[in-house]
Each structure stands twice: as structure tokens, then as C-alpha cells.
Write an enzyme that holds these catalytic residues in place. Structure first.
Site, short mmCIF file in Angstrom:
data_model
loop_
_atom_site.label_atom_id
_atom_site.label_comp_id
_atom_site.label_asym_id
_atom_site.label_seq_id
_atom_site.Cartn_x
_atom_site.Cartn_y
_atom_site.Cartn_z
N ASN A 118 1.48 6.80 2.78
CA ASN A 118 2.28 6.27 1.67
C ASN A 118 2.38 7.26 0.50
OD1 ASN A 118 3.69 4.40 0.18
ND2 ASN A 118 1.95 3.04 -0.20
N HIS A 142 -2.31 -11.73 2.32
CA HIS A 142 -2.46 -11.68 0.87
C HIS A 142 -1.86 -12.90 0.20
CE1 HIS A 142 -2.21 -6.99 1.27
NE2 HIS A 142 -3.25 -7.50 1.90
N ARG A 166 -6.64 -12.78 1.16
CA ARG A 166 -7.03 -11.97 0.00
C ARG A 166 -6.29 -12.50 -1.22
NH1 ARG A 166 -5.00 -5.86 -1.08
NH2 ARG A 166 -3.40 -7.04 -2.18
N TYR A 179 -1.14 -4.09 -10.23
CA TYR A 179 -0.88 -3.69 -8.85
C TYR A 179 -1.44 -4.74 -7.90
CZ TYR A 179 -0.79 -1.22 -4.49
OH TYR A 179 -0.55 -0.89 -3.19
N ASP A 200 -9.71 -7.66 -3.69
CA ASP A 200 -9.64 -6.19 -3.70
C ASP A 200 -9.66 -5.70 -5.14
OD1 ASP A 200 -9.07 -3.53 -3.24
OD2 ASP A 200 -7.41 -3.91 -1.86
N HIS A 239 -9.47 -2.47 -5.87
CA HIS A 239 -8.63 -1.26 -5.89
C HIS A 239 -9.30 -0.07 -6.58
CE1 HIS A 239 -5.23 -2.84 -3.78
NE2 HIS A 239 -5.08 -3.83 -4.61
N GLU A 245 -13.66 -5.86 -2.03
CA GLU A 245 -13.18 -4.58 -1.49
C GLU A 245 -13.03 -3.51 -2.57
OE1 GLU A 245 -9.62 -5.22 0.74
OE2 GLU A 245 -8.92 -3.18 0.44
N GLU A 284 -10.54 2.25 3.15
CA GLU A 284 -9.13 2.43 3.57
C GLU A 284 -8.63 3.84 3.28
OE1 GLU A 284 -7.37 -0.80 1.21
OE2 GLU A 284 -6.41 0.69 -0.05
N ARG A 314 -13.32 -0.05 6.40
CA ARG A 314 -11.89 -0.39 6.38
C ARG A 314 -10.99 0.73 6.86
NH1 ARG A 314 -8.91 -3.83 5.05
NH2 ARG A 314 -7.84 -2.89 3.29
N HIS A 330 -7.68 -1.49 7.54
CA HIS A 330 -6.53 -1.51 6.65
C HIS A 330 -5.27 -1.84 7.46
CE1 HIS A 330 -4.34 1.03 3.34
NE2 HIS A 330 -4.48 -0.23 2.96
N ASP A 360 2.54 -0.43 4.49
CA ASP A 360 2.89 0.99 4.39
C ASP A 360 2.33 1.82 5.54
OD1 ASP A 360 0.20 2.06 3.17
OD2 ASP A 360 0.79 0.48 1.80
N GLU A 362 -6.45 -6.74 8.64
CA GLU A 362 -5.50 -7.04 7.55
C GLU A 362 -4.09 -7.07 8.13
OE1 GLU A 362 -5.16 -4.02 4.54
OE2 GLU A 362 -4.38 -5.44 3.07
N TRP A 386 -7.00 4.91 -9.64
CA TRP A 386 -5.88 4.15 -9.11
C TRP A 386 -6.34 2.79 -8.62
CZ3 TRP A 386 -4.42 1.72 -4.74
CH2 TRP A 386 -3.08 1.35 -4.69
#
Ligand code: CS2
Ligand code: MG
Length: 425
Positions: free
Chosen positions: A59, A144, A169, A181, A233, A235, A259, A285, A306, A335, A339, A362, A425
Site C-alpha cells: 500500500n 471491522h 475489531r 484513521y 487496533d 495503530h 493490536e 502486520e 500478524r 493481516h 489493500d 482478518e 503512523w
């Protein structure tokens, strides 16, 4: 040795014998398509007319992998025996001085998937049979739920449960922020890769998130009852101290997993998180090899790994990660975002059906156009996925349709703190 002496015309190991007894690769082509979002596919064709598909989607860095494959890998594949899946993996991994990293390992993964696909088609078997056969009948999956506020999140959760999902999730908006996000606002896409030459910039506030998320997740648990497997998650956005606090504050919520609490580079910090919470931890991931999983698994700092089948070197390498994890009672929960393409999901499902410590997959789902371009044998029913019984991976790409969706630059957003500095991120 005299460099001028004529060398015997030796056959390169892994290439077709002069007798023609073995099939050989005649072409390795890269296809970039954007039916909803950008995907990179690798198509390997053999002299016998078999076609194998791999996914090479990374991605936001799609074209880097496409170039790596086109310029540096495809020429090496022509003439090789497609049956030598492991040897080709070793050749591409050990043969490149510059090992590992997402671009390299995604390229290696794409080749691995395409060769497993060919092996399945050559033998008439679904790939999971070649991996030792099914150890389970179907694969538990999670999807999700996302809502800007708690009522919206509960509606989203209910919609997912109506679709049969037993594991979800849950991601929530944060009061005071405009965007988060992974969370939909006003019906917009919730993990957008915005089209354009540069990523959107968002504001992130960890303190506000930590004040709000535990309350929102407690509300979800109260609404859903004890049986729903609930995941969350973070992130990669927290410090070890913040992660430990979040884990503690969520213990009553009884998460299936928490996560990516911290950025994945500094793995030692997970010791601190682990000391302070029994919340099951999932990470990986963004990992690309078993080496990034090694200490987390052997020190039992995580409960779920993951790694994605494409980004971690394909089925051959994911199986190695699984084998190490199994010894330490760590499970796989790969994961599976939209994407990576349906080819990647197929490969993960074949691996999962044949791997004892595969816990959950997932499944974010795909746009209808994506399903049309990547026609797949895998299926979803009642909270579970199955890879199907077609020979190989069971995904065929409609190349004519794919050509109607050309690549467009698209990036996930980046985040800054309120003072304008970049955050993880
Ligand atoms: C997310 C991903 O699925 C997940 O758990 O973390 O959607 C991730 O943000 C994207 O795959 C990044 O490309
Ligand atoms: Mg994630």
C-alpha cells in the site's frame, strides 16, 4: 584456473533439463490495476501453459515492488523449474545481498504465491492439500466495526453481527479530533488511501484517545455481551507507558486482542507493556521475516503474530513463522486488509486451513469491482472463511477488466500532533 578455458555449458540449478522433462517458466509479468484501490499482481506462465498468480501489493509503495519484480526478478525466473518453490525462495532471498525489507519480501512473496498456485494447478490440488491437508474445517475471521461516536459504533457492530461475524475489531472516533484513521465519519471510507500525489495530513491526540477509547470499548462489550470476540487496533501510536495503561484499562473489556500498541521497531518496549497487562497482544502486520518475530515469540511478549502472507515472503516463509510460533504457543492472526488483493487472502486461507496454530484471519472485505477483477474460489459464510477446493490458490485475474482500472497514486494519511510535529503512523 585459466579464465580463458572454455566452460562446460552447465545448466543452472533450478532450470529446465535439456530433456524437457520438467516444465519451465516462460514469462513473469507484472500487472498493476486499481479496481477500487491499487493492486499489483504477478503472473507467471510456464511452457506447459500453466498460469500462477501472486499478489505484490504494498500500500502506497506499489510501483516500487512492481519495478523490483519487473527489473530484477522476472529475468531470473525465466527458464526455472516452477516446481522448485523452496529453491526459488532461497535463491531470491539469499541471492540478493540486500535482504529483507517490505519491498524485497513482498516481491519474494509474490513469486512464492504464484509458484504455489502453479504447483496446485500442475497436481490438480488446492494448495492447502499440498501443505499437509486441512487441520480445521473453516477459518474464523474478524472484520471491522467503526463509528465516530458510541451509538454509531454500536450500529456498525450490530450490522457486522447480522452478517454473521463472531469477531469484530472496534474503532471509535475521538472527541476533539476531526478525523481518526480507521474510523468512518459521515459514511466516508474509514481506511482511505486518498488519490493524489501526497498523503492527507491529520491531527492526532493520544491523551484524548486514551481518555475516550476505554469508555467506548466498555460500551461495546456491555452492548455485545460476553461471547463476541472483540479486537482493537492502536495503530502503533503509543509509548510503552501509554500502552501499558491502555492494556490495564481494557482488562475488564476482555479483548480478544489489542493490536499494534507501540511502533514495531523497538521490540524491547513490549516487555514493559507485558509486565503491566494481561490483555492479549497482537503485532506484526509490518514485519517481513521470521527474524522480526523471533524475540517477540521466544520471549512470549505477544499472543498473536500478524505477518501478512505477501509482505512476509509468501506461504513458504509464513509457514516458518508459524512453526516457530507454535513451539511457544503463539498463534497466527494474519493481516487481511483490502489493500492486499484477494490472491493474498486466498494464500493466507490455504495456509490457515493447514496450520495448527492459525487462530483467526482478518477480513476487511473488497469492493464489488475488486471481486470482479480477482475471481476467487474462497468464500465467507457465518463468520468463517474457506479457501475453496479449486486447484492452486483458486483466484483468476480478469486481465481485460483489470486493464480498465489504471493505477492512480494513492496514499494513506499521515498524522501530526497538535504542535505540528509528526507522530507515529
Ligand atoms: C490495519 C491496516 O488491518 C489493519 O489492522 O492496521 O488496515 C493497515 O492500516 C493498512 O493495511 C496499511 O496499509
Ligand atoms: Mg492493524
Amino acid at each position: 584456473m585459466n579464465p580463458a578455458s572454455p566452460a562446460a555449458p552447465a545448466r543452472r540449478p533450478g532450470t529446465r533439463a535439456a530433456s524437457g522433462a520438467r516444465d519451465s517458466v516462460v514469462a513473469a509479468e507484472v500487472l498493476v490495476t486499481s479496481p477500487g484501490r491499487n493492486y499489483v499482481a504477478l503472473k507467471i506462465t510456464t511452457a506447459e501453459g500453466l498460469v500462477g498468480w501472486g499478489d505484490a501489493t504494498l500500500n502506497g509503495r506499489e510501483l516500487a515492488v512492481a519495478a523490483y519484480l519487473r527489473d530484477h526478478v522476472a529475468p531470473l525466473l525465466v527458464g526455472r523449474d516452477p516446481a522448485r518453490v523452496e529453491d526459488t525462495w532461497q535463491y531470491l532471498y539469499r541471492g540478493a545481498y540486500w535482504r529483507r525489507g517490505p519491498v524485497t519480501m513482498t516481491a519474494v512473496g509474490a513469486v512464492d504465491l504464484a509458484l504455489w498456485d502453479i504447483k496446485g494447478k500442475a497436481t490438480g490440488q488446492p494448495v492447502y492439500q499440498l501443505l499437509g491437508g486441512a487441520v480445521r474445517d473453516r477459518i474464523l475471521t474478524y472484520t471491522h466495526a467503526t463509528g465516530w461516536d458510541v451509538p454509531e459504533l454500536l450500529d456498525s457492530l450490530d450490522a457486522r453481527r447480522e452478517q454473521g461475524f463472531r469477531a469484530v475489531r472496534a474503532q471509535t472516533g475521538v472527541p476533539g479530533l476531526d478525523t481518526v484513521y480507521g474510523v468512518s465519519r459521515g459514511g466516508a471510507a474509514y481506511e482511505p488511501a486518498g488519490r493524489g500525489a501526497a498523503p492527507a495530513e491529520e491531527i492526532w491526540d493520544t491523551d484524548a484517545y486514551l481518555r475516550h477509547a476505554p469508555r467506548a470499548l466498555a460500551a461495546v462489550r456491555e452492548h455485545a455481551g460476553p461471547e463476541l470476540k472483540l479486537l482493537h487496533d492502536a495503530h502503533h501510536r503509543l509509548t510503552p507507558g501509554e500502552a501499558a495503561r491502555l492494556g490495564r484499562s481494557l482488562e475488564e473489556v476482555d479483548l480478544f486482542w489489542l493490536e499494534d500498541v507501540t511502533p514495531a521497531e523497538n521490540q524491547e518496549v513490549l516487555r514493559h507493556v507485558r509486565r503491566h497487562t494481561t490483555a492479549p497482544l497482537a503485532i506484526g502486520e509490518v514485519f517481513n521475516t521470521v527474524w522480526e518475530c523471533q524475540s517477540l515469540i521466544t520471549e512470549q511478549l505477544i499472543d498473536y503474530v500478524r505477518t501478512c502472507v505477501t509482505h512476509a515472503g509468501g506461504i513458504s516463509h509464513l509457514r516458518r513463522i508459524a512453526a516457530l510460533a507454535e513451539i511457544w504457543q503463539v498463534k497466527l492472526g494474519p493481516h487481511g486488509p483490502s489493500d492486499v488483493s484477494p490472491v493474498a487472502l486466498a494464500a493466507s486461507l490455504h495456509t490457515g486451513l493447514a496450520t495448527p496454530n492459525f487462530a483467526i484471519q482478518e477480513y476487511m472485505g473488497y469492493e464489488p469491482r475488486t471481486h470482479e477483477v480477482f475471481r476467487h474460489d474462497w468464500s465467507y459464510a457465518d463468520g468463517y472463511l474457506h479457501p475453496g477446493d479449486a486447484p492452486g490458490l483458486g483466484v483468476e485475474v480478469d486481465e481485460a477488466l483489470a486493464a480498465r482500472f489504471p493505477y492512480e497514486p494513492a496514499y494513506l494519511p499521515v498524522a501530526r500532533r497538535r504542535d505540528g510535529s509528526m507522530t507515529d503512523w
